[in-house]
Design a protein around this motif. Structure first.
Motif, mmCIF file in Angstrom:
data_model
loop_
_atom_site.group_PDB
_atom_site.id
_atom_site.type_symbol
_atom_site.label_atom_id
_atom_site.label_comp_id
_atom_site.label_asym_id
_atom_site.label_seq_id
_atom_site.Cartn_x
_atom_site.Cartn_y
_atom_site.Cartn_z
ATOM 1 N N ALA A 190 104.674 15.036 -15.261
ATOM 2 C CA ALA A 190 103.543 15.975 -14.649
ATOM 3 C C ALA A 190 104.113 17.328 -14.879
ATOM 4 C CB ALA A 190 103.326 15.657 -13.179
ATOM 5 N N LEU A 191 103.245 18.139 -15.619
ATOM 6 C CA LEU A 191 103.460 19.441 -15.867
ATOM 7 C C LEU A 191 102.290 20.382 -15.125
ATOM 8 C CD1 LEU A 191 105.146 21.506 -18.146
ATOM 9 C CD2 LEU A 191 102.874 22.001 -18.613
ATOM 10 N N CYS A 192 102.741 21.156 -14.192
ATOM 11 C CA CYS A 192 101.661 21.833 -13.097
ATOM 12 C C CYS A 192 101.552 23.422 -13.747
ATOM 13 C CB CYS A 192 101.950 21.732 -11.848
ATOM 14 S SG CYS A 192 102.077 20.005 -10.822
ATOM 15 N N PHE A 193 100.660 24.042 -13.757
ATOM 16 C CA PHE A 193 100.482 25.160 -14.505
ATOM 17 C C PHE A 193 99.351 26.112 -13.595
ATOM 18 C CE2 PHE A 193 97.273 22.463 -16.585
ATOM 19 C CZ PHE A 193 96.239 23.418 -16.539
ATOM 20 N N THR A 194 99.418 27.302 -13.686
ATOM 21 C CA THR A 194 98.483 27.913 -13.089
ATOM 22 C C THR A 194 97.691 29.113 -14.243
ATOM 23 O OG1 THR A 194 97.927 29.577 -11.080
ATOM 24 C CG2 THR A 194 99.908 30.264 -12.633
ATOM 25 N N GLY A 195 96.371 29.460 -14.002
ATOM 26 C CA GLY A 195 95.771 30.283 -15.090
ATOM 27 C C GLY A 195 96.018 31.586 -15.084
ATOM 28 N N HIS A 196 96.317 32.299 -13.984
ATOM 29 C CA HIS A 196 96.330 33.571 -13.668
ATOM 30 C C HIS A 196 97.457 34.361 -14.113
ATOM 31 C CE1 HIS A 196 98.547 33.910 -9.761
ATOM 32 N NE2 HIS A 196 98.472 32.479 -9.798
ATOM 33 N N LYS A 197 98.379 33.820 -14.448
ATOM 34 C CA LYS A 197 99.927 34.308 -14.728
ATOM 35 C C LYS A 197 99.771 34.622 -16.475
ATOM 36 C CE LYS A 197 102.108 32.461 -10.811
ATOM 37 N NZ LYS A 197 102.453 33.836 -9.931
ATOM 38 N N SER A 198 100.884 34.196 -16.906
ATOM 39 C CA SER A 198 100.937 34.227 -18.459
ATOM 40 C C SER A 198 100.014 33.400 -19.437
ATOM 41 C CB SER A 198 102.471 34.211 -18.919
ATOM 42 O OG SER A 198 102.781 32.751 -18.449
ATOM 43 N N LEU A 199 99.232 32.593 -18.848
ATOM 44 C CA LEU A 199 97.795 32.326 -19.456
ATOM 45 C C LEU A 199 96.897 33.269 -19.605
ATOM 46 C CD1 LEU A 199 97.759 28.420 -18.361
ATOM 47 C CD2 LEU A 199 98.505 29.364 -20.589
ATOM 48 N N TYR A 200 97.069 34.459 -18.737
ATOM 49 C CA TYR A 200 95.883 35.422 -18.654
ATOM 50 C C TYR A 200 94.666 35.005 -18.355
ATOM 51 C CZ TYR A 200 100.023 37.767 -20.879
ATOM 52 O OH TYR A 200 101.149 38.264 -21.109
ATOM 53 N N GLY A 201 94.524 33.868 -17.761
ATOM 54 C CA GLY A 201 93.272 33.539 -16.997
ATOM 55 C C GLY A 201 92.629 34.187 -15.746
ATOM 56 N N PRO A 202 91.559 33.759 -15.231
ATOM 57 C CA PRO A 202 91.250 34.273 -13.882
ATOM 58 C C PRO A 202 91.991 33.604 -12.849
ATOM 59 C CG PRO A 202 89.528 33.009 -14.853
ATOM 60 C CD PRO A 202 90.786 33.111 -15.811
#
Length: 370
Positions: A190-202
């Motif tokens: 499993a790879l957990c990610f967030t959108g608001h850092k270096s993905l530049y999402g909200p």
């Protein structure tokens, strides 16, 4: 200079895509066969496919969306690890990993933590084998330290987990969008990610790429729009991990930002420049292993000053935003011997310019001289 917390500057396509949803006719995804519902379903699937392409997932993976990496990590850790299991993690970890593991430890899970070397924060990789037990079920690792910026030797950890038949869970909060990640070999559970850092999402976007054979139990249960008479959450991914209404405006923004990221240049040269010049400032201490691969995250201190004071002065006098303190990573600060005052963290983005870095260096020189 606080992009490791949230990238304050987003590409214009992010807000444009979100406004289109809010001003358009979009309903509740997977909650009807009418046009409004289907329009939202297509937005969610576009975002899902963008993430799959970004991480080069094979057919054995599915992407489930959450509202940040913390929720994704909680869902995976608490859905997989049971009393009596043994898990190994590291002193690099953020509290979004440590606190769920401490909760599980109180419920009967056995926990071991791989230590780091002082000042450099270099991980003591030999301890993984030393801490291995017959009951070890999983390894949980931060892909990059949000304090030092150092990258995990992921290939080495993958090999260890394959050799000992362990689930590998990776927190990619600091690397998703910044460092190439390839899941096609299937070695990461499993790879957990967030959108608001270096993905530049909200903010309010994130999720997990999870291998379909990982035996997860749902942590959050609720509406799914399909099996309404079932007393349990549907077991199929991504529904298993997506109880409730999806953040369609956020996912539209995330899909747009991931598309925007394609082909963006490597920014490591700017980090190298900052490191070389910052070393010349008298009384400035830099923490981390600068002989190893890293992202553009730097922790510093000026002489004996409190990190909060330095950070406040950088903002009040120079309009430079930084993050002082412990960065939700207490074990890392114990290893760095900065548990008494924390560090000032500076973190770059694709929008950071050399002129801005020069401003930061000038400000640090000014404060150091005082």
């Amino acid at each position: 200079m606080d992009n490791a917390a949230t990238t304050a500057q987003k590409p214009a396509v992010v807000s444009e895509s979100m406004i289109k949803i809010l001003q358009g006719q979009y309903g509740n995804s997977s909650r009807g066969a009418h046009g409004y519902s289907l329009a939202s379903y297509r937005v969610a699937e576009r975002a899902r496919n963008q993430i799959k392409n970004l991480f080069h997932t094979a057919e054995q993976y599915e992407v489930a969306f959450t509202n940040n990496a913390t929720v994704a990590l909680n869902e995976v850790l608490k859905g997989l690890i049971k009393p009596g299991d043994h898990v190994i993690t590291t002193s690099w970890e953020h509290n979004s990993v440590l606190r769920p593991l401490y909760q599980l430890e109180a419920q009967g899970v056995f926990l071991d933590i791989v230590s780091s070397e002082p000042i450099s924060g270099r991980l003591n990789y030999d301890e993984f084998l030393q801490k291995l037990r017959p009951t070890t079920k999983a390894v949980i690792c931060n892909h990059a330290s949000n304090v030092t910026g150092n990258l995990l030797d992921l290939a080495r950890i993958k090999k260890f987990c394959v050799q000992h038949d362990l689930f590998l869970i990776v927190d990619a909060s600091q690397t998703a969008g910044m460092v190439p990640i390839d899941l096609s070999d299937g070695k990461i559970a499993a790879l957990c990610f967030t959108g608001h850092k270096s993905l530049y999402g909200p903010q309010g976007t994130g999720g997990v790429c999870v291998r379909k054979d990982v035996p997860l139990e749902p942590v959050l249960t609720g509406g799914d729009g399909m099996q309404s008479f079932s007393k349990v959450q549907p077991q199929e991914l991504p529904t298993l991990l997506e109880a409730g209404t999806l953040n369609i405006p956020g996912l539209a923004g995330l899909a747009a930002s991931v598309e925007w990221l394609k082909g963006k240049p490597d920014t490591s040269d700017l980090g190298d420049y900052f490191y070389q010049e910052a070393q010349k400032i008298t009384g400035l201490t830099m923490y981390g292993d600068f002989s190893a691969p890293r992202v553009n995250v730097f922790s510093i201190n000026l002489q004996e000053a409190e990190s909060a004071i330095v950070s406040d002065l950088l903002w009040e006098e120079f309009e430079i935003a930084t993050r002082p303190g412990y960065h939700c990573a207490p074990l890392m600060h114990k290893a760095l011997h900065t548990a008494d005052r924390g560090t000032v963290r500076l973190s770059f983005s694709y929008f950071t310019t050399k002129k801005e870095v020069e401003r930061v260096l000038a400000a640090l020189k000014n404060l150091a001289s005082r």
